[in-house]
Design an enzyme around this catalytic site. Structure first.
Site, PDB file in Angstrom:
ATOM      1  N   GLY A  10      60.285  46.398  69.958  1.00  0.00           N
ATOM      2  CA  GLY A  10      59.766  45.719  68.773  1.00  0.00           C
ATOM      3  C   GLY A  10      58.254  45.889  68.855  1.00  0.00           C
ATOM      4  N   ALA A  11      57.711  46.648  67.906  1.00  0.00           N
ATOM      5  CA  ALA A  11      56.263  46.919  67.945  1.00  0.00           C
ATOM      6  C   ALA A  11      55.579  46.325  66.715  1.00  0.00           C
ATOM      7  CB  ALA A  11      56.017  48.429  68.027  1.00  0.00           C
ATOM      8  N   GLN A  13      54.159  42.528  64.862  1.00  0.00           N
ATOM      9  CA  GLN A  13      52.981  41.686  65.085  1.00  0.00           C
ATOM     10  C   GLN A  13      52.880  41.230  66.543  1.00  0.00           C
ATOM     11  OE1 GLN A  13      50.882  41.878  62.725  1.00  0.00           O
ATOM     12  NE2 GLN A  13      51.091  40.120  61.367  1.00  0.00           N
ATOM     13  N   GLY A  15      54.703  42.476  69.147  1.00  0.00           N
ATOM     14  CA  GLY A  15      54.750  43.642  70.028  1.00  0.00           C
ATOM     15  C   GLY A  15      53.376  44.278  70.215  1.00  0.00           C
ATOM     16  N   ARG A  91      69.383  30.201  58.564  1.00  0.00           N
ATOM     17  CA  ARG A  91      69.396  30.499  59.998  1.00  0.00           C
ATOM     18  C   ARG A  91      70.563  31.414  60.352  1.00  0.00           C
ATOM     19  NH1 ARG A  91      65.765  27.459  63.054  1.00  0.00           N
ATOM     20  NH2 ARG A  91      65.009  25.659  61.927  1.00  0.00           N
ATOM     21  N   ILE A 121      62.116  37.225  72.860  1.00  0.00           N
ATOM     22  CA  ILE A 121      61.310  36.375  71.969  1.00  0.00           C
ATOM     23  C   ILE A 121      61.979  36.239  70.597  1.00  0.00           C
ATOM     24  CG2 ILE A 121      59.028  36.050  70.916  1.00  0.00           C
ATOM     25  CD1 ILE A 121      57.745  37.643  73.074  1.00  0.00           C
ATOM     26  N   THR A 122      62.819  37.199  70.248  1.00  0.00           N
ATOM     27  CA  THR A 122      63.462  37.222  68.927  1.00  0.00           C
ATOM     28  C   THR A 122      64.192  35.906  68.635  1.00  0.00           C
ATOM     29  OG1 THR A 122      63.794  39.599  69.197  1.00  0.00           O
ATOM     30  CG2 THR A 122      65.122  38.515  67.506  1.00  0.00           C
ATOM     31  N   ASN A 123      64.045  35.416  67.425  1.00  0.00           N
ATOM     32  CA  ASN A 123      64.727  34.198  66.977  1.00  0.00           C
ATOM     33  C   ASN A 123      66.080  34.506  66.353  1.00  0.00           C
ATOM     34  OD1 ASN A 123      63.205  31.850  67.547  1.00  0.00           O
ATOM     35  ND2 ASN A 123      61.665  32.462  66.034  1.00  0.00           N
ATOM     36  N   HIS A 178      64.609  25.842  71.135  1.00  0.00           N
ATOM     37  CA  HIS A 178      63.423  26.159  70.345  1.00  0.00           C
ATOM     38  C   HIS A 178      63.739  25.873  68.884  1.00  0.00           C
ATOM     39  CE1 HIS A 178      59.693  27.981  69.273  1.00  0.00           C
ATOM     40  NE2 HIS A 178      60.271  28.912  68.548  1.00  0.00           N
TER      41      HIS A 178
HETATM   42  P1  A3D Z   1      57.641  41.730  63.116  1.00  0.00           P
HETATM   43  O1  A3D Z   1      56.172  41.910  62.959  1.00  0.00           O
HETATM   44  O2  A3D Z   1      58.507  41.847  61.906  1.00  0.00           O
HETATM   45  O3  A3D Z   1      58.149  42.753  64.247  1.00  0.00           O
HETATM   46  C1  A3D Z   1      59.491  42.965  64.531  1.00  0.00           C
HETATM   47  C2  A3D Z   1      59.661  44.455  64.773  1.00  0.00           C
HETATM   48  O4  A3D Z   1      60.995  44.688  65.219  1.00  0.00           O
HETATM   49  C3  A3D Z   1      59.444  45.309  63.518  1.00  0.00           C
HETATM   50  O5  A3D Z   1      58.415  46.258  63.753  1.00  0.00           O
HETATM   51  C4  A3D Z   1      60.805  45.990  63.292  1.00  0.00           C
HETATM   52  O6  A3D Z   1      60.700  47.304  62.789  1.00  0.00           O
HETATM   53  C5  A3D Z   1      61.370  45.957  64.708  1.00  0.00           C
HETATM   54  N1  A3D Z   1      62.827  46.087  64.785  1.00  0.00           N
HETATM   55  C6  A3D Z   1      63.774  45.586  63.949  1.00  0.00           C
HETATM   56  N2  A3D Z   1      65.003  45.925  64.384  1.00  0.00           N
HETATM   57  C7  A3D Z   1      64.828  46.658  65.515  1.00  0.00           C
HETATM   58  C8  A3D Z   1      65.698  47.298  66.426  1.00  0.00           C
HETATM   59  N3  A3D Z   1      67.028  47.263  66.263  1.00  0.00           N
HETATM   60  N4  A3D Z   1      65.161  47.949  67.479  1.00  0.00           N
HETATM   61  C9  A3D Z   1      63.824  48.005  67.657  1.00  0.00           C
HETATM   62  N5  A3D Z   1      62.947  47.435  66.825  1.00  0.00           N
HETATM   63  C10 A3D Z   1      63.438  46.767  65.765  1.00  0.00           C
HETATM   64  O7  A3D Z   1      57.961  40.288  63.747  1.00  0.00           O
HETATM   65  P2  A3D Z   1      57.111  39.497  64.860  1.00  0.00           P
HETATM   66  O8  A3D Z   1      56.636  40.443  65.895  1.00  0.00           O
HETATM   67  O9  A3D Z   1      56.149  38.594  64.180  1.00  0.00           O
HETATM   68  O10 A3D Z   1      58.277  38.567  65.449  1.00  0.00           O
HETATM   69  C11 A3D Z   1      59.336  39.135  66.181  1.00  0.00           C
HETATM   70  C12 A3D Z   1      60.431  38.109  66.459  1.00  0.00           C
HETATM   71  O11 A3D Z   1      59.904  37.046  67.257  1.00  0.00           O
HETATM   72  C13 A3D Z   1      61.012  37.438  65.216  1.00  0.00           C
HETATM   73  O12 A3D Z   1      62.426  37.315  65.364  1.00  0.00           O
HETATM   74  C14 A3D Z   1      60.373  36.057  65.217  1.00  0.00           C
HETATM   75  O13 A3D Z   1      61.152  35.091  64.557  1.00  0.00           O
HETATM   76  C15 A3D Z   1      60.300  35.799  66.709  1.00  0.00           C
HETATM   77  N6  A3D Z   1      59.352  34.758  67.133  1.00  0.00           N
HETATM   78  C16 A3D Z   1      59.769  33.901  68.094  1.00  0.00           C
HETATM   79  C17 A3D Z   1      58.919  32.913  68.549  1.00  0.00           C
HETATM   80  C18 A3D Z   1      59.382  31.972  69.612  1.00  0.00           C
HETATM   81  O14 A3D Z   1      58.654  31.091  69.993  1.00  0.00           O
HETATM   82  C19 A3D Z   1      60.706  32.113  70.175  1.00  0.00           C
HETATM   83  C20 A3D Z   1      57.625  32.797  68.018  1.00  0.00           C
HETATM   84  C21 A3D Z   1      57.227  33.695  67.047  1.00  0.00           C
HETATM   85  C22 A3D Z   1      58.107  34.686  66.599  1.00  0.00           C
END
Ligand code: A3D
Length: 311
Positions: A10-11, A13, A15, A91, A121-123, A178
């Site tokens: 996951g690259a 925000q 990543g 959800r 980290i994924t929700n 969480h």
């Molecule tokens: P975002 O910037 O959308 O990045 C997610 C990346 O995952 C995107 O670049 C997608 O292209 C990529 N992706 C989607 N499917 C796949 C796959 N099968 N294989 C590889 N890459 C893929 O999101 P983000 O970085 O802001 O957040 C990522 C996750 O963290 C989300 O599920 C958020 O809800 C979660 N999150 C959790 C917390 C916790 O405290 C647990 C806090 C903030 C965000």
């Protein structure tokens, strides 16, 4: 000694921020992987181009999900693959989309990084880390979820701000799943040993507990699109660093419980020791009746979410 290898799956925000922090701390070589291969490669190259300015000697590369071999032999995998919740998305919808992503990612990790310490980290966090554990079949000490460090950091900041002290001197403990019913434990929080009640009145503390529970939502509302990424990335890096440098930090994380706190077979936020052995120990603190009831409610939510994964 060869450099350690950190795979960021996951690259987006979070990543990208993880890559920057891991490189600045020279934790190891970084490989970014994303279904959007160009994004992973582009961010890696952009960061490589800062090496002359930032003076870090680690390399950053990127790849796509059609070839997980790029993560071969990774010591740590930090997983953010999936989507953040969008307006109008339930959800359950989020769970379905992200479960599919986590399943594919877990298969890639199992094949190419079978000895890795995996931080999810994924929700929805507590069920996605459960899915990672089930699909990889890794031992419980090598699969963990990031949430409590972030929730506690938010609590630390709010207390520091309200009391006019540095958040660094605030010790905070937030347990449970969480979600909105996470359990900030005021009795186990202090300002360098000084009880919070000496510095803040009950109304202020209640407001801080509420603000901590809603911390993620507040950022989503301000950003308009996407969710928090700096603090979540910094939190996961603290966990990865404790593992890679065998720091044995005590951090609240989503870990598999096998009877601790009366919970069996679920990943729930609890204080753990993270060292070279991964999650080396779950610490059990005494809870009073009120705290136990809050934790039980939070565990119920985790149970419901896990049931939806059908794993
Ligand atoms: P975002 O910037 O959308 O990045 C997610 C990346 O995952 C995107 O670049 C997608 O292209 C990529 N992706 C989607 N499917 C796949 C796959 N099968 N294989 C590889 N890459 C893929 O999101 P983000 O970085 O802001 O957040 C990522 C996750 O963290 C989300 O599920 C958020 O809800 C979660 N999150 C959790 C917390 C916790 O405290 C647990 C806090 C903030 C965000």
């Amino acid at each position: 000694m060869a450099r350690r290898k950190i795979a960021l799956i996951g690259a987006g925000q979070i990543g990208g921020t993880l890559a920057l922090l891991a490189a600045q701390k020279e934790l190891g070589d970084v490989v970014l992987v994303d279904i959007m291969e160009g994004v992973a490669k582009g961010k890696a190259l952009d960061l490589q181009e800062t090496r002359g300015i930032q003076s870090f000697d680690v390399s950053l590369t990127g790849g796509g999900t059609t070839d997980y071999s790029v993560i071969q032999g990774a010591d740590v995998c930090i997983v953010t693959a999936g989507v953040p919740r969008k307006p109008g998305m339930s959800r359950e919808d989020l769970l379905k989309v992200n479960l599919d992503a986590i399943t594919k990612v877990a298969q890639g990790i199992k094949q190419y990084a079978p000895s890795a310490f995996v931080i999810v980290i994924t929700n929805p966090l507590d069920s996605m880390v459960y899915a990672m554990y089930k699909v990889t079949g890794f031992p419980k000490n090598r699969v963990v979820g990031m949430a409590g460090v972030l929730d506690s950091a938010r609590f630390q900041y709010f207390v520091g701000e309200a009391a006019g002290v540095s958040p660094q001197d605030v010790t905070a403990l937030v347990m449970g799943g969480h979600g909105d019913d996470m359990v900030p434990l005021l009795r186990y929080s202090s300002v360098n040993g000084v009880p919070l009640t000496k510095l803040l009145d009950k109304a202020k503390l209640d407001a801080i507990v509420e603000r901590t529970r809603k911390g993620g939502g507040d950022i989503v509302a301000l950003l308009g699109t996407g969710s928090a990424f700096y603090a979540p990335a910094a939190s996961a890096i603290a966990m990865a660093e404790s593992f890679l440098r065998d720091k044995k930090r005590v951090l609240p994380c989503s870990a598999l419980l096998e009877g601790q706190y009366g919970v069996k077979g679920l990943f729930v936020g609890v204080p753990v020791v993270i060292g070279a052995g991964g999650v080396e120990r779950v610490l059990e603190v005494d809870l009073n009746d009120e705290e136990r009831a809050m934790l039980a409610k939070s565990v119920e939510s985790v149970k419901k979410s896990v049931a939806e994964t059908k794993l």
